[in-house]
Each structure stands twice: as C-alpha cells, then as structure tokens.
Design a protein around this motif. Structure first.
Motif, PDB file in Angstrom:
ATOM      1  N   UNK A 164     -33.507  20.227  31.316  1.00  0.00           N
ATOM      2  CA  UNK A 164     -34.087  20.196  32.933  1.00  0.00           C
ATOM      3  C   UNK A 164     -35.501  20.433  33.053  1.00  0.00           C
ATOM      4  N   UNK A 165     -35.956  20.959  31.937  1.00  0.00           N
ATOM      5  CA  UNK A 165     -37.409  21.612  31.995  1.00  0.00           C
ATOM      6  C   UNK A 165     -38.457  20.422  31.993  1.00  0.00           C
ATOM      7  N   UNK A 166     -39.621  20.724  32.789  1.00  0.00           N
ATOM      8  CA  UNK A 166     -40.468  19.322  33.202  1.00  0.00           C
ATOM      9  C   UNK A 166     -41.588  19.360  32.095  1.00  0.00           C
ATOM     10  N   UNK A 167     -41.214  19.683  30.772  1.00  0.00           N
ATOM     11  CA  UNK A 167     -42.325  19.510  29.800  1.00  0.00           C
ATOM     12  C   UNK A 167     -41.716  18.706  28.742  1.00  0.00           C
ATOM     13  N   UNK A 168     -42.945  17.648  28.349  1.00  0.00           N
ATOM     14  CA  UNK A 168     -42.319  16.674  27.434  1.00  0.00           C
ATOM     15  C   UNK A 168     -42.922  17.104  26.306  1.00  0.00           C
ATOM     16  N   UNK A 169     -42.252  17.182  25.011  1.00  0.00           N
ATOM     17  CA  UNK A 169     -42.693  17.574  23.707  1.00  0.00           C
ATOM     18  C   UNK A 169     -41.848  16.759  22.533  1.00  0.00           C
ATOM     19  N   UNK A 170     -42.778  15.488  22.309  1.00  0.00           N
ATOM     20  CA  UNK A 170     -42.102  14.584  21.519  1.00  0.00           C
ATOM     21  C   UNK A 170     -42.154  15.200  20.106  1.00  0.00           C
ATOM     22  N   UNK A 171     -41.407  14.687  19.197  1.00  0.00           N
ATOM     23  CA  UNK A 171     -41.478  14.874  17.829  1.00  0.00           C
ATOM     24  C   UNK A 171     -40.103  15.800  17.380  1.00  0.00           C
ATOM     25  N   UNK A 172     -39.862  15.691  15.928  1.00  0.00           N
ATOM     26  CA  UNK A 172     -38.519  16.472  15.551  1.00  0.00           C
ATOM     27  C   UNK A 172     -38.610  17.529  15.223  1.00  0.00           C
ATOM     28  N   UNK A 173     -37.803  18.476  15.987  1.00  0.00           N
ATOM     29  CA  UNK A 173     -37.860  19.895  15.527  1.00  0.00           C
ATOM     30  C   UNK A 173     -36.646  20.631  15.862  1.00  0.00           C
ATOM     31  N   UNK A 174     -36.233  21.806  15.574  1.00  0.00           N
ATOM     32  CA  UNK A 174     -35.130  22.421  16.109  1.00  0.00           C
ATOM     33  C   UNK A 174     -35.122  22.376  17.678  1.00  0.00           C
ATOM     34  N   UNK A 175     -33.820  21.935  18.183  1.00  0.00           N
ATOM     35  CA  UNK A 175     -34.249  21.824  19.628  1.00  0.00           C
ATOM     36  C   UNK A 175     -34.429  23.245  20.376  1.00  0.00           C
ATOM     37  N   UNK A 176     -34.021  24.327  19.879  1.00  0.00           N
ATOM     38  CA  UNK A 176     -33.926  25.447  20.795  1.00  0.00           C
ATOM     39  C   UNK A 176     -35.448  26.030  20.511  1.00  0.00           C
ATOM     40  N   UNK A 177     -36.192  25.473  19.491  1.00  0.00           N
ATOM     41  CA  UNK A 177     -37.655  26.116  19.347  1.00  0.00           C
ATOM     42  C   UNK A 177     -38.716  25.123  20.320  1.00  0.00           C
ATOM     43  N   UNK A 178     -38.017  23.905  21.203  1.00  0.00           N
ATOM     44  CA  UNK A 178     -39.031  23.217  21.946  1.00  0.00           C
ATOM     45  C   UNK A 178     -38.914  23.715  23.372  1.00  0.00           C
ATOM     46  N   UNK A 179     -40.075  23.361  24.081  1.00  0.00           N
ATOM     47  CA  UNK A 179     -40.120  23.738  25.620  1.00  0.00           C
ATOM     48  C   UNK A 179     -39.094  22.812  26.290  1.00  0.00           C
ATOM     49  N   UNK A 180     -39.107  21.554  25.772  1.00  0.00           N
ATOM     50  CA  UNK A 180     -38.300  20.660  26.885  1.00  0.00           C
ATOM     51  C   UNK A 180     -37.544  19.583  25.838  1.00  0.00           C
ATOM     52  N   UNK A 181     -36.381  19.087  26.071  1.00  0.00           N
ATOM     53  CA  UNK A 181     -35.605  18.203  25.340  1.00  0.00           C
ATOM     54  C   UNK A 181     -35.320  16.726  25.969  1.00  0.00           C
ATOM     55  N   UNK A 182     -34.879  15.685  25.435  1.00  0.00           N
ATOM     56  CA  UNK A 182     -34.325  14.640  25.906  1.00  0.00           C
ATOM     57  C   UNK A 182     -33.286  14.212  25.141  1.00  0.00           C
ATOM     58  N   UNK A 183     -32.215  13.753  25.738  1.00  0.00           N
ATOM     59  CA  UNK A 183     -30.841  13.274  25.417  1.00  0.00           C
ATOM     60  C   UNK A 183     -30.716  11.898  25.308  1.00  0.00           C
ATOM     61  N   UNK A 184     -29.803  11.342  24.372  1.00  0.00           N
ATOM     62  CA  UNK A 184     -29.564   9.939  24.397  1.00  0.00           C
ATOM     63  C   UNK A 184     -28.015   9.819  24.433  1.00  0.00           C
ATOM     64  N   UNK A 185     -27.624   8.830  24.198  1.00  0.00           N
ATOM     65  CA  UNK A 185     -26.204   8.033  24.016  1.00  0.00           C
ATOM     66  C   UNK A 185     -26.172   7.170  22.701  1.00  0.00           C
ATOM     67  N   UNK A 186     -25.079   7.341  22.011  1.00  0.00           N
ATOM     68  CA  UNK A 186     -24.794   6.470  20.924  1.00  0.00           C
ATOM     69  C   UNK A 186     -23.225   6.425  20.845  1.00  0.00           C
ATOM     70  N   UNK A 187     -22.858   5.600  21.649  1.00  0.00           N
ATOM     71  CA  UNK A 187     -21.450   5.105  21.956  1.00  0.00           C
ATOM     72  C   UNK A 187     -20.792   3.770  21.042  1.00  0.00           C
ATOM     73  N   UNK A 188     -21.682   2.539  21.627  1.00  0.00           N
ATOM     74  CA  UNK A 188     -20.860   1.524  20.990  1.00  0.00           C
ATOM     75  C   UNK A 188     -21.102   1.422  19.622  1.00  0.00           C
ATOM     76  N   UNK A 189     -20.112   0.513  19.009  1.00  0.00           N
ATOM     77  CA  UNK A 189     -20.016  -0.004  17.879  1.00  0.00           C
ATOM     78  C   UNK A 189     -19.871  -1.485  17.892  1.00  0.00           C
ATOM     79  N   UNK A 190     -20.213  -1.993  16.680  1.00  0.00           N
ATOM     80  CA  UNK A 190     -20.263  -3.566  16.376  1.00  0.00           C
ATOM     81  C   UNK A 190     -19.062  -4.236  16.846  1.00  0.00           C
ATOM     82  N   UNK A 191     -17.963  -3.861  16.513  1.00  0.00           N
ATOM     83  CA  UNK A 191     -16.627  -4.570  16.640  1.00  0.00           C
ATOM     84  C   UNK A 191     -15.815  -4.222  18.144  1.00  0.00           C
TER      85      UNK A 191
END
Length: 553
Positions: A157-184
């Motif tokens: 919910x934080x209004x800070x954009x912090x790109x780059x890969x690092x441990x989530x709890x060390x960042x000021x803001x997070x983004x979430x995605x979905x990984x649901x569908x499969x080819x079959x």
C-alpha cells in the motif's frame, strides 16, 4: 521546401485535462466527494494531458522491455530491463496511489477515487497499468493468510516505487503480480499441473511451468499449484528473506499484439520457495476477489480507451475541414462521433458505479458485494467486447492519418482486445455470470431491483427490463444447456439494460435518450454512426470534445 505548405492538419492534442470529462465529473458529484479528493483526481488528469506525460507513454511503448537471463559472467539473473520512461510512469502511478493504496485509505470512497485516477492516468500508457492493477487486486487475496498480510500489505500500500530485486522487507514499497495460467489449461486453472510440496518449516516447494506471468519484476507473486489436498494459492517472492534469489526462471517474454511496454513472460518454477495463502484445496476461492478487482480494471481500461478514442476523433473533426466545412459540423460525421461518445459515457458510468459498489463491499455491505459479483462479470463481458469495435471506428475518423503510428491510434487499436482476453475471455466472463446466478440465486433479484430503479422514466428501458426479467426467470429448474448456448445473448442483454438504467438515472438526458433509443429499442445499424433522427447529437458531441483552451500546437 518552398513548394510544401502544411495546411488543414490538426494540431496536437496536448494540455487537455483528462479528468475534464462529464461522465467522470458526474460520478464524482454523485458520490459527494470531498474537495481534496476531487482535486487529487484533477491534478493527475492535468499532468496526464501534458506533453511530458504523453512522451513518457510514447517512449515506453517504443522501447519494449528486454529479458536478461544471465549477467556478463554467466550467472543466471532472470531480470527484465525497462526503458527509463517506464519507471517514470510507474513512479507517478504509485505516488498517486493507483496500486494498493485504497486498502490503507480510510475514506469511504477510496476505491472510487482510485478508479477515477486510474482512468484519467490510463490515457498515457496502458502497459504499465498491469502491475499497478495486480498490486491493487492482490491485497484482499493475501488477507487469507493474516500473518503474510501483516508483513507485506503495508508495503504493497506504500506510495513509494522502488524497482529492483532485493529482499521484500528491506524495501520501501512492493509490487505484486499473478502467476496462474498454464499452457494446457489457460482459464481452466483447475487443470494446473504445477505441484507444491509442504516442508517441515511451513513453507512449500513449487515445481512447474507458468504460461503467462506479466510484470515479472514484481516483488511478490500469487500463484496456483496442486498441493496434497488440491489446488491452492501461494505467495512466491522473487527474493527470499535472506537476500538470495528464489528459483524463478524467465524462459522468454511474450511477443504480444499490444501492451508493448509491459513484459509478459513464461516462468519455470524449480523447487521454488512459497508460502500458502488460504487453505489447501481452496485456491480458486482465495483468488476470486483478486479476479474481481482485475476485472474491474479491465472495464476501467476499456472505458478509458473509448473516451480517449472518442476525444481524439472529435478533436480531429473539430479542426479538419473537408468539402467546404468542418468535419464536426457535417451531419453524418456528427452521427458517428455522437455514437462513439454514447458508448464511451455508458462504459465509464458503469465502471465508476462498480467502483462505488467496491467501496460498499469493502465496508461489509453483503448485498452490494453480491450485486458487484454479478454486475462485474456482466459489464466485463460487454464493455471489453465493445472496445476493439470502438477503437476501429475512432481510428477511421482520422482517415489515413489515424492509420499512421504517429497518431497513436494504432497503438490504441492493438491494445483494445487485451481487456476482453485478460481475466477471462468473452465466453469465460459470460459463463461466470451463469455460475454466479446458480450459486447465489438471490443475485438475480438484486440485479433486477437495480435496473428497475429507473422504472417509469424511459419506455425503452421499461420494455427491455421486462423482457430481461422474463428471460432470467423463464424456466424452473433452468435448462443449463440452453442457458450456456445463449449465454452471450443473455449477458449482453443484461449489460445493455444495466448501462441504460445507470444512464437514465445518473447520465445526461441527451446521452441517456440516445442510448435507450438505440441499444435498447434496437433502432441502430450494425456499425457506429447509425443513430436515428431526433437525438441531440450536437450536445452529445460537445461533451466529448476537448475545448479550444485545452489545445496547443
């Protein structure tokens, strides 16, 4: 060259406040928003219309993301490199609270405010809206695991954009995605074969392949996998708490028709660390609310594109002359523009009404939640189906100039089909309406009560409601095969009646009259621009046309 003089060309449309559209202003007035909230929306709309913001969208589209599987030394890194303009767009969107911010906002209309801002900002670029939308939708699903929600929700919910890969709890803001569908299976997620094995420490290890994972540089992903007791939802971080990379191999980026600024990928899980969200075997139930919210953004996205296309077409017609007069003053062109405007206003009115229902549902209003469940699927099916047809007609209003990439109309045209495909294509959305009615029969009554709220106001609407009611209550028990065969016809009729009722109650009379006379009474052709005589097309077109003060050369 001295022989080459540019005349009768249309000035660039910049400086227009994208929030200055009556269908949005009417919804905000109806909700009686605080002046500060309205100013937030208008300020974002003002920036969205600037040359600076438009150029950011152009650059992000012109320079698609690039997959880097390895670093120069041969180490697997699985990173996606975006153009700097993409990061600027993301920064503005997160700062404006278009992601998960409403879940931490105590205002009663937080989701409506967010929906309006998401819409006025969407004119700039659609691609970067994908991770913004998924982050918004992830929060209610994550709450099925209170311990995980306590850790990650404040950062989502934080209004800070912090790109780059690092441990989530060390960042000021997070983004979430979905990984649901499969080819079959695609939308049939119950056929997923990706497996999840529990470990003694409470985590799971996931192994399998995902066919569509958008925005793979997000920090967290909600994914579905087969646990011992069935299909289950899991939280997968790109980086583990100790700072090491999780097993999250990006096989390739999809070469898509549109949505070019957004990376969509195939992902390989190989003993990937994950934490369970919700009970085993309840994966679909856990992600239902996430699906509902991303569907809401599909509706908002299609409505935004319609308004943008109609505005560009009207702007062109207001400045272009042919056969001795401005195009906008010629009756047939005005018919086309008015028809486009009516479609855009109907879609926008429905989208913002659904956002209002989301506020009520989030506050614990169960009838509102049930109504939103069915109305979202109905509206998602219809509005997103209308998007590509609308985009094609708006493009044609510019003639050959609209077919050129510089006009940005081809980009809008390529983008339009995505909203109908994402989160369930047309058949999936239509069948989901039948599923909602079967599981919650009382939702039929709620829907009919809603559209009957305008009873006695418009004869075309009254007749359409009566016909719909007869269709929905015709057989008991229902003939499931016949219902499925006719699902698109039935759900389309529901969508038309809902939009007509909303416009009659909340829209401009000129727009409501045009909508009911054509969409409900059937007095229209197969294409845009076939409105019957006697409608106030001039007023309708004026509502969608950017004013002269908003135009700069």
């Amino acid at each position: 060259m001295p022989t080459h003089q540019v005349t009768n060309q249309v000035p660039e449309l910049t400086g227009a406040n994208t929030a200055d559209t009556p269908s949005i202003s009417d919804a905000l007035r109806r909700a009686n928003l605080a002046p500060a909230a309205v100013e937030e929306i208008r300020a974002l709309g003002a920036f969205a219309g600037t040359a600076e913001a438009i150029e950011l969208g152009d650059l992000a589209e012109a320079h698609p993301p690039v997959l880097k599987t390895h670093d120069r030394f041969g180490n697997r890194i699985d990173e996606v490199v975006y153009d700097p303009a993409y990061h600027r767009l993301m920064e503005h969107a997160v700062h404006a609270g278009l992601h998960a911010a409403p879940w931490a906002d105590p205002r009663r209309s937080a989701h409506l405010v967010r929906a309006a801002k998401f819409s006025v900002w969407g004119h700039v670029d659609a691609g970067h809206g994908c991770p913004i939308s998924m982050t918004y939708a992830a929060v209610p699903a994550l709450r099925a695991a209170p311990d995980l929600a306590a850790l990650y929700e404040p950062l989502l919910c934080a209004r800070q954009y912090q790109p780059g890969l690092q441990a989530p709890l060390t960042k000021h803001g997070l983004l979430a995605g979905m990984s649901m569908t499969e080819k079959q299976g695609g939308s049939d997620v119950r056929t997923n074969t990706t497996s999840a094995v529990p470990r003694p420490d409470g985590s799971y290890r996931i192994t399998g392949h995902k066919w569509f994972t958008s925005a793979p540089m997000c920090d967290l992903f909600l994914t579905l996998a087969q646990a011992p007791d069935g299909l289950t939802c899991f939280l997968v971080p790109r980086v583990l708490p100790d700072g090491t990379r999780n097993a999250f191999a990006l096989q390739r980026l999809k070469d898509k028709l549109g949505n070019r600024s957004n990376a969509s990928s195939e992902v390989e899980y190989d003993d990937t660390v994950a934490w369970r969200v919700g009970d085993e075997g309840r994966g679909v139930k856990t992600i239902v609310e996430m699906v509902n919210l991303t569907r809401l953004d599909c509706v908002i996205g299609s409505a935004t594109a319609m308004r943008s296309g109609a505005a560009q077409a009207a702007h062109h017609a207001a400045h272009r002359r042919a056969f001795g007069a401005r195009l906008i003053d010629q009756p047939l062109m005005r018919n086309v523009l008015a028809d486009l405007a009516v479609e855009a206003e109907a879609a926008t009115t429905a989208a913002l009404w659904l956002a209002e229902l989301t506020d009520r549902a989030a506050a614990g209003d169960q009838p509102a939640a049930m109504l939103r469940r069915i109305a979202l699927a109905v509206t998602k099916y219809h509005v997103c189906k209308r998007g590509p047809i609308h985009a094609a007609e708006a493009l044609e209003c510019l003639g050959g100039n609209g077919y050129i990439e510089d006009s940005r109309m081809p980009r809008m045209y390529r983008e339009a089909p995505l909203m109908s495909i994402w989160e369930g294509s047309g058949n999936v959305a239509a069948l989901d309406v039948l599923r909602a009615m079967a599981r919650q029969p009382e939702s039929i009554g709620l829907f009919l009560d809603e559209v009957r709220s305008a009873a006695g106001t418009d004869r075309h609407l009254d007749a359409a409601v009566a016909e719909l009611e007869q269709t929905l209550t015709r057989t008991d028990p229902p003939d499931l095969h016949a219902l499925q065969f006719a699902a698109r016809r039935t759900v389309g009729a529901m969508a038309l009646v809902l939009q007509g009722s909303l416009l009659v109650r909340f829209g401009a009379p000129s727009v409501a009259d045009a909508y009911t006379a054509t969409r409900l009474a059937g007095d229209r052709g197969d294409v845009f621009g076939t409105l019957p005589p006697g409608l106030d097309t001039r007023t309708i077109v004026e509502r969608i046309t950017p004013t002269a003060r908003d135009v700069t050369m």
